[in-house]
Design a protein around this motif. Structure first.
Motif, PDB file in Angstrom:
ATOM      1  N   GLN A  16       0.843  -1.207   0.000  1.00 43.65           N
ATOM      2  CA  GLN A  16       0.000   0.000   0.000  1.00 43.65           C
ATOM      3  C   GLN A  16       0.874   1.251   0.000  1.00 43.65           C
ATOM      4  N   THR A  17       1.932   1.256   0.806  1.00 49.90           N
ATOM      5  CA  THR A  17       2.842   2.409   0.852  1.00 49.90           C
ATOM      6  C   THR A  17       3.516   2.608  -0.502  1.00 49.90           C
ATOM      7  N   LYS A  18       4.006   1.527  -1.098  1.00 56.26           N
ATOM      8  CA  LYS A  18       4.638   1.621  -2.417  1.00 56.26           C
ATOM      9  C   LYS A  18       3.659   2.150  -3.456  1.00 56.26           C
ATOM     10  N   ASP A  19       2.455   1.587  -3.454  1.00 57.80           N
ATOM     11  CA  ASP A  19       1.447   2.001  -4.435  1.00 57.80           C
ATOM     12  C   ASP A  19       1.061   3.463  -4.255  1.00 57.80           C
ATOM     13  N   THR A  20       0.908   3.885  -3.012  1.00 57.80           N
ATOM     14  CA  THR A  20       0.571   5.286  -2.734  1.00 57.80           C
ATOM     15  C   THR A  20       1.681   6.206  -3.213  1.00 57.80           C
ATOM     16  N   TYR A  21       2.917   5.847  -2.912  1.00 57.24           N
ATOM     17  CA  TYR A  21       4.071   6.633  -3.346  1.00 57.24           C
ATOM     18  C   TYR A  21       4.084   6.758  -4.873  1.00 57.24           C
ATOM     19  N   LEU A  22       3.952   5.654  -5.580  1.00 55.98           N
ATOM     20  CA  LEU A  22       3.998   5.664  -7.042  1.00 55.98           C
ATOM     21  C   LEU A  22       2.841   6.464  -7.631  1.00 55.98           C
ATOM     22  N   ALA A  23       1.667   6.352  -7.048  1.00 55.85           N
ATOM     23  CA  ALA A  23       0.502   7.102  -7.536  1.00 55.85           C
ATOM     24  C   ALA A  23       0.702   8.605  -7.334  1.00 55.85           C
ATOM     25  N   GLU A  24       1.207   8.990  -6.164  1.00 56.63           N
ATOM     26  CA  GLU A  24       1.450  10.413  -5.899  1.00 56.63           C
ATOM     27  C   GLU A  24       2.538  10.961  -6.817  1.00 56.63           C
ATOM     28  N   LYS A  25       3.579  10.194  -7.030  1.00 61.06           N
ATOM     29  CA  LYS A  25       4.675  10.607  -7.904  1.00 61.06           C
ATOM     30  C   LYS A  25       4.166  10.804  -9.344  1.00 61.06           C
ATOM     31  N   LYS A  26       3.376   9.854  -9.814  1.00 58.00           N
ATOM     32  CA  LYS A  26       2.827   9.942 -11.172  1.00 58.00           C
ATOM     33  C   LYS A  26       1.896  11.142 -11.305  1.00 58.00           C
ATOM     34  N   ALA A  27       1.031  11.369 -10.326  1.00 53.27           N
ATOM     35  CA  ALA A  27       0.087  12.487 -10.365  1.00 53.27           C
ATOM     36  C   ALA A  27       0.831  13.827 -10.379  1.00 53.27           C
ATOM     37  N   LEU A  28       1.865  13.943  -9.571  1.00 54.88           N
ATOM     38  CA  LEU A  28       2.650  15.167  -9.531  1.00 54.88           C
ATOM     39  C   LEU A  28       3.344  15.417 -10.863  1.00 54.88           C
ATOM     40  N   PHE A  29       3.947  14.391 -11.417  1.00 55.86           N
ATOM     41  CA  PHE A  29       4.638  14.505 -12.698  1.00 55.86           C
ATOM     42  C   PHE A  29       3.664  14.917 -13.803  1.00 55.86           C
ATOM     43  N   GLU A  30       2.506  14.288 -13.853  1.00 57.93           N
ATOM     44  CA  GLU A  30       1.500  14.609 -14.875  1.00 57.93           C
ATOM     45  C   GLU A  30       0.998  16.046 -14.714  1.00 57.93           C
ATOM     46  N   SER A  31       0.819  16.474 -13.468  1.00 61.11           N
ATOM     47  CA  SER A  31       0.375  17.843 -13.210  1.00 61.11           C
ATOM     48  C   SER A  31       1.435  18.855 -13.654  1.00 61.11           C
ATOM     49  N   LEU A  32       2.697  18.582 -13.369  1.00 64.06           N
ATOM     50  CA  LEU A  32       3.778  19.479 -13.811  1.00 64.06           C
ATOM     51  C   LEU A  32       3.821  19.575 -15.332  1.00 64.06           C
ATOM     52  N   LYS A  33       3.662  18.440 -16.015  1.00 64.77           N
ATOM     53  CA  LYS A  33       3.649  18.439 -17.484  1.00 64.77           C
ATOM     54  C   LYS A  33       2.473  19.244 -18.018  1.00 64.77           C
ATOM     55  N   TYR A  34       1.316  19.052 -17.431  1.00 67.03           N
ATOM     56  CA  TYR A  34       0.122  19.771 -17.870  1.00 67.03           C
ATOM     57  C   TYR A  34       0.284  21.276 -17.669  1.00 67.03           C
ATOM     58  N   ARG A  35       0.764  21.667 -16.493  1.00 64.52           N
ATOM     59  CA  ARG A  35       0.939  23.099 -16.212  1.00 64.52           C
ATOM     60  C   ARG A  35       1.958  23.724 -17.156  1.00 64.52           C
ATOM     61  N   ALA A  36       3.040  23.009 -17.444  1.00 67.29           N
ATOM     62  CA  ALA A  36       4.033  23.522 -18.399  1.00 67.29           C
ATOM     63  C   ALA A  36       3.393  23.712 -19.769  1.00 67.29           C
ATOM     64  N   LYS A  37       2.553  22.775 -20.161  1.00 72.02           N
ATOM     65  CA  LYS A  37       1.892  22.839 -21.468  1.00 72.02           C
ATOM     66  C   LYS A  37       0.935  24.025 -21.560  1.00 72.02           C
ATOM     67  N   ILE A  38       0.110  24.235 -20.525  1.00 73.79           N
ATOM     68  CA  ILE A  38      -0.849  25.336 -20.632  1.00 73.79           C
ATOM     69  C   ILE A  38      -0.176  26.700 -20.493  1.00 73.79           C
ATOM     70  N   VAL A  39       0.896  26.783 -19.714  1.00 72.81           N
ATOM     71  CA  VAL A  39       1.627  28.051 -19.629  1.00 72.81           C
ATOM     72  C   VAL A  39       2.208  28.381 -21.003  1.00 72.81           C
ATOM     73  N   THR A  40       2.819  27.421 -21.660  1.00 69.09           N
ATOM     74  CA  THR A  40       3.367  27.643 -22.997  1.00 69.09           C
ATOM     75  C   THR A  40       2.265  28.074 -23.962  1.00 69.09           C
ATOM     76  N   LYS A  41       1.140  27.371 -23.922  1.00 70.40           N
ATOM     77  CA  LYS A  41       0.016  27.675 -24.823  1.00 70.40           C
ATOM     78  C   LYS A  41      -0.477  29.108 -24.627  1.00 70.40           C
ATOM     79  N   TYR A  42      -0.716  29.504 -23.398  1.00 70.13           N
ATOM     80  CA  TYR A  42      -1.227  30.856 -23.138  1.00 70.13           C
ATOM     81  C   TYR A  42      -0.204  31.929 -23.502  1.00 70.13           C
ATOM     82  N   LEU A  43       1.042  31.724 -23.136  1.00 69.99           N
ATOM     83  CA  LEU A  43       2.051  32.734 -23.449  1.00 69.99           C
ATOM     84  C   LEU A  43       2.158  32.953 -24.948  1.00 69.99           C
ATOM     85  N   ASN A  44       2.154  31.882 -25.714  1.00 75.46           N
ATOM     86  CA  ASN A  44       2.296  32.015 -27.163  1.00 75.46           C
ATOM     87  C   ASN A  44       1.029  32.510 -27.852  1.00 75.46           C
TER      88      ASN A  44
END
Length: 154
Positions: A16-44
């Motif tokens: 459960q600890t491993k799964d929680t860690y991996l899920a949180e890590k994946k969610a954070l990474f996906e959120s960072l990618k999404y935010r980078a994408k929308i910032v680029t889109k709006y700026l341009n």
């Protein structure tokens, strides 16, 4: 927290600890990618602003072109134009940007720094919409007569 990133839980912890860690890590990474994408889109999509694609950094550092009229308005207030622009944005939208003149930018070029770390993502997108709206109005207000066709076409 850094220890968890460098030494993720693999031994001596529950599944459960491993799964929680991996899920949180994946969610954070996906959120960072999404935010980078929308910032680029709006700026341009903004008038007179150009940004390289944000690739996971905490900040974007787009270039911005200012008209002679905007530069003159800034000089009248005793400010460099990118500082003038950032202060106007802060006054009118509450969005804090850092002017590129604070980073020893190449003379004759202008930039600003904006973070990609605002959460929740919907709040970031709302702030980017407000930034675009203000930016486009700012450049229309300070347009030199010969640059109006660019603004209208953009």
């Amino acid at each position: 927290m850094v220890d968890c990133m460098v030494n993720p839980p693999v031994e001596g912890v529950s599944n459960q600890t491993k799964d929680t860690y991996l899920a949180e890590k994946k969610a954070l990474f996906e959120s960072l990618k999404y935010r980078a994408k929308i910032v680029t889109k709006y700026l341009n999509s903004m008038v007179n602003v150009k940004s390289n694609e944000v690739e996971g950094a905490m900040y974007a550092f787009p270039s911005v072109k200012f008209s002679k009229k905007a530069i003159a308005a800034a000089e009248k207030e005793g400010k460099v134009v990118d500082l003038f622009y950032c202060l106007e944005i802060l006054k009118n939208t509450g969005i804090a940007l850092v002017p590129g003149s604070g980073f020893r930018q190449v003379p004759g070029t202008y930039h600003f720094r904006i973070t990609t770390l605002i959460l929740p993502e919907s709040h970031l997108e709302n702030k980017l919409k407000a930034l675009k709206e203000f930016n486009d109005a700012f450049h229309a207000k300070y347009a030199d007569w010969y640059s109006l066709s660019f603004i209208i076409d953009h």
